[in-house]
Design an enzyme around this catalytic site. Structure first.
Site, short mmCIF file in Angstrom:
data_model
loop_
_atom_site.label_atom_id
_atom_site.label_comp_id
_atom_site.label_asym_id
_atom_site.label_seq_id
_atom_site.Cartn_x
_atom_site.Cartn_y
_atom_site.Cartn_z
N GLN A 87 -35.55 45.74 21.77
CA GLN A 87 -34.62 45.65 20.63
C GLN A 87 -35.35 45.12 19.41
O GLN A 87 -35.33 43.92 19.14
CB GLN A 87 -33.47 44.72 21.03
N PHE A 88 -35.98 46.00 18.64
CA PHE A 88 -36.74 45.55 17.47
C PHE A 88 -35.86 44.90 16.42
O PHE A 88 -36.33 44.08 15.63
CB PHE A 88 -37.56 46.71 16.86
N THR A 89 -34.57 45.21 16.41
CA THR A 89 -33.69 44.64 15.39
C THR A 89 -33.48 43.14 15.54
O THR A 89 -32.94 42.50 14.64
CB THR A 89 -32.32 45.36 15.36
#
Length: 147
Positions: free
Chosen positions: A78-80
Site C-alpha cells: 500500500q504505497f498510499t
C-alpha cells in the site's frame, strides 16, 4: 516501513473479481515502504508483528500473539501509506519508495513472516485490488519501523 494492522476473523483480496488471497483468523496488514527502508526495518516489524499480543485470551484480555493463536497474515502492499496530504488537495507520494525497491522489501518482509512459521497470503503488487475484511474488535494499529 509502515504497517496498518487489523485483527480479523477473515479477510480476502481480489484482483479483477478473482480472489488472490484469503485468510481466516489473523491479521490484515497494509504495508508501505519508503526510500530509507532496509532489510533491518522489515526484520524489526516482522518480529514485532508476530509477537504483538493483540488477541484475546480466555479472560478477554489482549494477551496472545499471532503465533500463540496460530493466525495467518493477509499482506497487501500500500504505497498510499506514505501519501502526504499537508499541501493542496492532491496527495503527494514522494515519500513512497519506487516500485522496484518497494517490491523487493515487501517480498522480503513476507518471506520473513513465513520463516517465523506464519501462513502469509498476499495481494498482487502494483495491481488495483479489492480488500474485504471483518475487523474483530475493532482492533487496528499503525506500526512504523522508525520513530
Amino acid at each position: 516501513m509502515r504497517l496498518v494492522v487489523q485483527r480479523v476473523t477473515d479477510a480476502s483480496v481480489s484482483v479483477g473479481g478473482e480472489t488472490v488471497g484469503e485468510i481466516g483468523l489473523g491479521l490484515m496488514v497494509l504495508v508501505g515502504v519508503t526510500h530509507e527502508d532496509t532489510s533491518e526495518d522489515a526484520a524489526y516489524l516482522a518480529e514485532k508483528l508476530v509477537n504483538l499480543r493483540i488477541f484475546e485470551d480466555e479472560g478477554e484480555k489482549m494477551n496472545l500473539s499471532l503465533l500463540d493463536v496460530g493466525g495467518s497474515v493477509l499482506s497487501v502492499s500500500q504505497f498510499t501509506l506514505y501519501g502526504d496530504t499537508k499541501k493542496g488537495r492532491r496527495p503527494n507520494f514522494t515519500k513512497a519508495a519506487k516500485p522496484d525497491q518497494a517490491l523487493q522489501l515487501y517480498e522480503e518482509w513476507n518471506s520473513m513472516l513465513r520463516a517465523k512459521g506464519v501462513t502469509v497470503e498476499t495481494g498482487r503488487f502494483g495491481e488495483m485490488m479489492d480488500v474485504k475484511l471483518t475487523n474483530s474488535g475493532p482492533v487496528t494499529f499503525i506500526m512504523d519501523s522508525k520513530a
